[in-house]
Write an enzyme that holds these catalytic residues in place. Sequence first.
Site, PDB file in Angstrom:
ATOM      1  NE  ARG A   1      -7.720  -8.021   0.500  1.00  0.00           N
ATOM      2  CZ  ARG A   1      -7.434  -7.275  -0.549  1.00  0.00           C
ATOM      3  NH1 ARG A   1      -6.296  -6.387  -0.288  1.00  0.00           N
ATOM      4  NH2 ARG A   1      -7.888  -7.042  -1.369  1.00  0.00           N
TER       5      ARG A   1
ATOM      6  CE  LYS B   1      -4.541  -1.674   1.462  1.00  0.00           C
ATOM      7  NZ  LYS B   1      -5.945  -1.514   2.361  1.00  0.00           N
TER       8      LYS B   1
END
Length: 278
Positions: free
Chosen positions: A258, A224
């Site tokens: 995740r 991210k």
Amino acid sequence: MRFGRHTLDLSQPRIMGILNTTPDSFSDGGSYYRDGRLALDLALERARIMLAEGADIIDVGGESTRPGSTPVSEAEELDRVVPVVEALVNELGALVSVDTSSPAVIRETARAGAGLINDVRALQREGALEAVAATGLPACLMHMQGTPETMQAHPRYEDPVDDVKSFLAARVDACLAAGITADRILLDPGFGFGKTLDHNLSLLRRLEEFGAMGFPVLVGLSRKSMLGKLLGRDVDERLPGSLALALAAVHRGASVIRVHDVAATRDVLSVQAALAGV
Ligand code: YH5
């Protein structure tokens, strides 16, 4: 915890491998399109690799929720996701999570054998709570401030941790009122969804407070943009940073991680488990 026909012991951290079925997610672990159409065999092959590398859950998404992305129609999402879930369940026997906010996708993928509904909108869409309740499946409730189109423009909190906890507590109440039992709820602070780097760091620093709410915690930190900001690295250079964040999250009690990079994350969790003496 029960996930449809599967059961996972969440006393040890589990790996959720990301399988995107959107055409625009190349930098996100791969695009499984051929001649402009989703190629089931390519998606299946990627899932097979992630399972061999040690993924416990395969998370299938048909809507891009990355910053700046635009919405996709329910028909298009159904079209992309249902055949993939069917194939993963029937051909690989995988535990499949479905990244969706749509009641129709929730119903149809549950029918196809999905084991978990993963909703970045925490079942706030009309009919979503009822759809999950009717399937009997567990759901992951994620926090997002704003919408994917605009969420990174001006994220603002009184206190990010307290605000996100309050939101999730209210969504838990909504689930319980709709008949989704407490043993079927996971919580996720939603890293990167309407958060600055400082907000994300505060949420990770105090991640234990989410576990203290009494539900398993799922986190998505892999590749991210907080790593882009922190390290000045492009998306394909964020593996070491992603592993550091995964380890930090597990250390603070996260139950499901995740990730795009399953094999490397499995190694990190194995080392961590050895140190923890399990
Ligand atoms: C999550 O955190 N995230 S989709 C931007 C990136 C890289 C990756 C390059 N679905 C989560 O993975 N579901 C997504 O910059 C999620 N938790 C849960 N539960 C966004 C994503 C990504 C975005």
